[in-house]
Design a protein around this motif. Structure first.
Motif, PDB file in Angstrom:
ATOM      1  N   UNK A  56       0.828  -1.205   0.000  1.00  0.00           N
ATOM      2  CA  UNK A  56       0.000   0.000   0.000  1.00  0.00           C
ATOM      3  C   UNK A  56       0.869   1.266   0.000  1.00  0.00           C
ATOM      4  N   UNK A  57       1.893   1.282   0.838  1.00  0.00           N
ATOM      5  CA  UNK A  57       2.771   2.457   0.894  1.00  0.00           C
ATOM      6  C   UNK A  57       3.478   2.660  -0.439  1.00  0.00           C
ATOM      7  N   UNK A  58       3.987   1.554  -1.002  1.00  0.00           N
ATOM      8  CA  UNK A  58       4.688   1.654  -2.287  1.00  0.00           C
ATOM      9  C   UNK A  58       3.767   2.151  -3.392  1.00  0.00           C
ATOM     10  N   UNK A  59       2.587   1.557  -3.465  1.00  0.00           N
ATOM     11  CA  UNK A  59       1.644   1.959  -4.513  1.00  0.00           C
ATOM     12  C   UNK A  59       1.193   3.408  -4.323  1.00  0.00           C
ATOM     13  N   UNK A  60       1.005   3.814  -3.083  1.00  0.00           N
ATOM     14  CA  UNK A  60       0.570   5.195  -2.828  1.00  0.00           C
ATOM     15  C   UNK A  60       1.612   6.190  -3.350  1.00  0.00           C
ATOM     16  N   UNK A  61       2.896   5.908  -3.085  1.00  0.00           N
ATOM     17  CA  UNK A  61       3.954   6.816  -3.546  1.00  0.00           C
ATOM     18  C   UNK A  61       4.045   6.831  -5.069  1.00  0.00           C
ATOM     19  N   UNK A  62       3.909   5.656  -5.687  1.00  0.00           N
ATOM     20  CA  UNK A  62       3.982   5.590  -7.163  1.00  0.00           C
ATOM     21  C   UNK A  62       2.803   6.320  -7.795  1.00  0.00           C
ATOM     22  N   UNK A  63       1.600   6.056  -7.294  1.00  0.00           N
ATOM     23  CA  UNK A  63       0.421   6.702  -7.873  1.00  0.00           C
ATOM     24  C   UNK A  63       0.437   8.214  -7.628  1.00  0.00           C
ATOM     25  N   UNK A  64       0.957   8.628  -6.480  1.00  0.00           N
ATOM     26  CA  UNK A  64       1.071  10.071  -6.234  1.00  0.00           C
ATOM     27  C   UNK A  64       2.069  10.719  -7.189  1.00  0.00           C
ATOM     28  N   UNK A  65       3.143  10.009  -7.511  1.00  0.00           N
ATOM     29  CA  UNK A  65       4.139  10.527  -8.444  1.00  0.00           C
ATOM     30  C   UNK A  65       3.544  10.714  -9.836  1.00  0.00           C
ATOM     31  N   UNK A  66       2.671   9.790 -10.255  1.00  0.00           N
ATOM     32  CA  UNK A  66       2.091   9.860 -11.607  1.00  0.00           C
ATOM     33  C   UNK A  66       0.698  10.508 -11.610  1.00  0.00           C
ATOM     34  N   UNK A  67       0.252  11.030 -10.496  1.00  0.00           N
ATOM     35  CA  UNK A  67      -1.039  11.712 -10.454  1.00  0.00           C
ATOM     36  C   UNK A  67      -2.235  10.807 -10.633  1.00  0.00           C
ATOM     37  N   UNK A  68      -2.138   9.566 -10.146  1.00  0.00           N
ATOM     38  CA  UNK A  68      -3.228   8.603 -10.333  1.00  0.00           C
ATOM     39  C   UNK A  68      -4.078   8.403  -9.087  1.00  0.00           C
ATOM     40  N   UNK A  69      -3.762   9.097  -8.005  1.00  0.00           N
ATOM     41  CA  UNK A  69      -4.574   8.920  -6.797  1.00  0.00           C
ATOM     42  C   UNK A  69      -6.001   9.382  -7.050  1.00  0.00           C
ATOM     43  N   UNK A  70      -6.940   8.741  -6.340  1.00  0.00           N
ATOM     44  CA  UNK A  70      -8.371   9.061  -6.460  1.00  0.00           C
ATOM     45  C   UNK A  70      -8.901   8.810  -7.873  1.00  0.00           C
ATOM     46  N   UNK A  71      -8.390   7.764  -8.515  1.00  0.00           N
ATOM     47  CA  UNK A  71      -8.891   7.373  -9.837  1.00  0.00           C
ATOM     48  C   UNK A  71      -9.238   5.889  -9.832  1.00  0.00           C
ATOM     49  N   UNK A  72     -10.068   5.499 -10.813  1.00  0.00           N
ATOM     50  CA  UNK A  72     -10.380   4.078 -10.964  1.00  0.00           C
ATOM     51  C   UNK A  72      -9.124   3.280 -11.306  1.00  0.00           C
ATOM     52  N   UNK A  73      -8.258   3.873 -12.102  1.00  0.00           N
ATOM     53  CA  UNK A  73      -7.059   3.161 -12.545  1.00  0.00           C
ATOM     54  C   UNK A  73      -6.182   2.772 -11.358  1.00  0.00           C
ATOM     55  N   UNK A  74      -6.079   3.641 -10.376  1.00  0.00           N
ATOM     56  CA  UNK A  74      -5.269   3.316  -9.192  1.00  0.00           C
ATOM     57  C   UNK A  74      -5.848   2.108  -8.454  1.00  0.00           C
ATOM     58  N   UNK A  75      -7.172   2.063  -8.306  1.00  0.00           N
ATOM     59  CA  UNK A  75      -7.784   0.916  -7.625  1.00  0.00           C
ATOM     60  C   UNK A  75      -7.623  -0.368  -8.427  1.00  0.00           C
ATOM     61  N   UNK A  76      -7.813  -0.279  -9.739  1.00  0.00           N
ATOM     62  CA  UNK A  76      -7.711  -1.487 -10.577  1.00  0.00           C
ATOM     63  C   UNK A  76      -6.294  -2.049 -10.546  1.00  0.00           C
ATOM     64  N   UNK A  77      -5.303  -1.188 -10.689  1.00  0.00           N
ATOM     65  CA  UNK A  77      -3.918  -1.662 -10.670  1.00  0.00           C
ATOM     66  C   UNK A  77      -3.534  -2.209  -9.300  1.00  0.00           C
ATOM     67  N   UNK A  78      -3.985  -1.563  -8.251  1.00  0.00           N
ATOM     68  CA  UNK A  78      -3.645  -2.050  -6.909  1.00  0.00           C
ATOM     69  C   UNK A  78      -4.326  -3.385  -6.621  1.00  0.00           C
ATOM     70  N   UNK A  79      -5.581  -3.558  -7.044  1.00  0.00           N
ATOM     71  CA  UNK A  79      -6.250  -4.852  -6.846  1.00  0.00           C
ATOM     72  C   UNK A  79      -5.553  -5.951  -7.644  1.00  0.00           C
ATOM     73  N   UNK A  80      -5.075  -5.583  -8.852  1.00  0.00           N
ATOM     74  CA  UNK A  80      -4.419  -6.590  -9.698  1.00  0.00           C
ATOM     75  C   UNK A  80      -3.109  -7.084  -9.093  1.00  0.00           C
ATOM     76  N   UNK A  81      -2.490  -6.309  -8.218  1.00  0.00           N
ATOM     77  CA  UNK A  81      -1.222  -6.754  -7.630  1.00  0.00           C
ATOM     78  C   UNK A  81      -1.400  -7.997  -6.761  1.00  0.00           C
ATOM     79  N   UNK A  82      -2.562  -8.162  -6.133  1.00  0.00           N
ATOM     80  CA  UNK A  82      -2.729  -9.363  -5.315  1.00  0.00           C
ATOM     81  C   UNK A  82      -3.676 -10.387  -5.933  1.00  0.00           C
TER      82      UNK A  82
END
Length: 301
Positions: free
Chosen positions: A147-173
């Motif tokens: 979660x911490x890693x994904x949060x930092x990556x998504x914040x870097x690319x401006x993907x927080x608070x988007x559907x794409x961030x949730x889909x990619x994070x769910x796909x990791x597990x």
């Protein structure tokens, strides 16, 4: 000292001999059967008791929820909590977000994992086993670390608070287990089938999509349903990576019915029961594919 000779036993005498050992064996089988029925009844009670208590609490008025001793059948029943849930428009927004994110996560996980699982199963290349165990080892990382890693990556690319961030994070597990699930399914498919298609002139692309893909339908459905449920039930990733507009049902229901001042447990139970219906219906409709897909590769060494 003379030796006592016993006459040979004929087949007719053998058939007429009483079989005293039949009754104890039949009685033992009956006791084992009763034991299995009792065990299944206890397990069924253990499984259905939380669902029953969820239903009873959702139908209980607020002033009777914490009565002591608790009653299996409350003295009063009400549908006000269901009316409050259906009258809350925010819940339908959470439901829409859960459907969008879970369905796309399931499709993405199935599409990627079916190619990876097929490659791991039917192709031999350098580092295959190491790569397989690397994919599986990603499941061993703590969810908070991801979660911490994904949060930092998504914040870097401006993907927080988007559907794409949730889909990619769910796909990791969901991806690693889907890959292993489908690899076991492809292992159960005979290699002779692929060799026969090659002899007939079919290329790798046509072999997979025209021959293997239809046969793998139960495994794909099982993997997709598994990914859908994991995305549907996730709480931590959806609470952290999604804003109020993109939150899914688990954090949305908590934010709606639980606060520092009070908690409406009957309404929360009613909402939980309502949002469980789509998953239950999916399991009922696809259960034959689910069982076949999970157990297909179980007998392959």
């Amino acid at each position: 000292m003379s030796e006592v000779l016993t006459p040979p036993v004929s087949d007719a005498d053998e058939r007429q001999r009483p079989r005293h050992s039949a009754k104890p064996r039949r009685g033992g089988i009956r006791r084992i059967r009763w034991g299995m029925w009792i065990t299944l009844a206890v397990l069924a009670l253990f499984g259905f008791a939380p669902v029953y208590w969820l239903l009873v609490t959702s139908l209980t008025p607020d002033h009777l929820v914490f009565q002591f001793p608790p009653r299996l059948i409350p003295s009063e029943l009400t549908l006000d909590h269901y009316a409050a849930v259906f009258g809350n428009e925010a819940i339908f927004g959470y439901l829409r977000n859960s459907v969008i994110v879970s369905v796309i996560t399931a499709v993405l996980s199935v599409v990627v994992s079916m190619y990876m699982g097929y490659a791991f199963s039917k192709y031999r290349f350098r580092g295959r086993k190491s790569l397989m165990y690397f994919v599986l080892s990603s499941q061993m990382f703590p969810q908070a670390l991801l979660l911490v890693t994904l949060y930092l990556v998504f914040a870097q690319f401006g993907l927080l608070n988007t559907y794409l961030a949730l889909i990619l994070s769910f796909a990791t597990f969901t991806l690693p287990l889907c890959v292993w699930m489908l690899k076991g399914f492809f292992d159960a498919l005979p290699d002779d089938l692929i060799e026969a298609a090659r002899i007939d002139g079919a290329g790798p692309w046509r072999i997979f999509h025209s021959i293997i893909f239809p046969l793998a339908a139960p495994g794909l459905v099982a993997a997709g349903l598994f990914a859908f449920v994991r995305g549907w039930n996730d709480f931590i990733f959806a609470l952290t990576l999604a804003g109020p507009d993109k939150q899914t049902l688990p954090p949305g229901l908590v934010n709606t019915f639980i606060s520092e001042a009070s908690t409406s447990w009957p309404a929360l139970m009613a909402a939980s029961l309502i949002v469980s219906v789509p998953v239950c219906v999916a399991f009922i409709l696809l259960q034959r594919f689910l069982v076949g897909g999970i157990t297909a590769g179980a007998v392959k060494g």
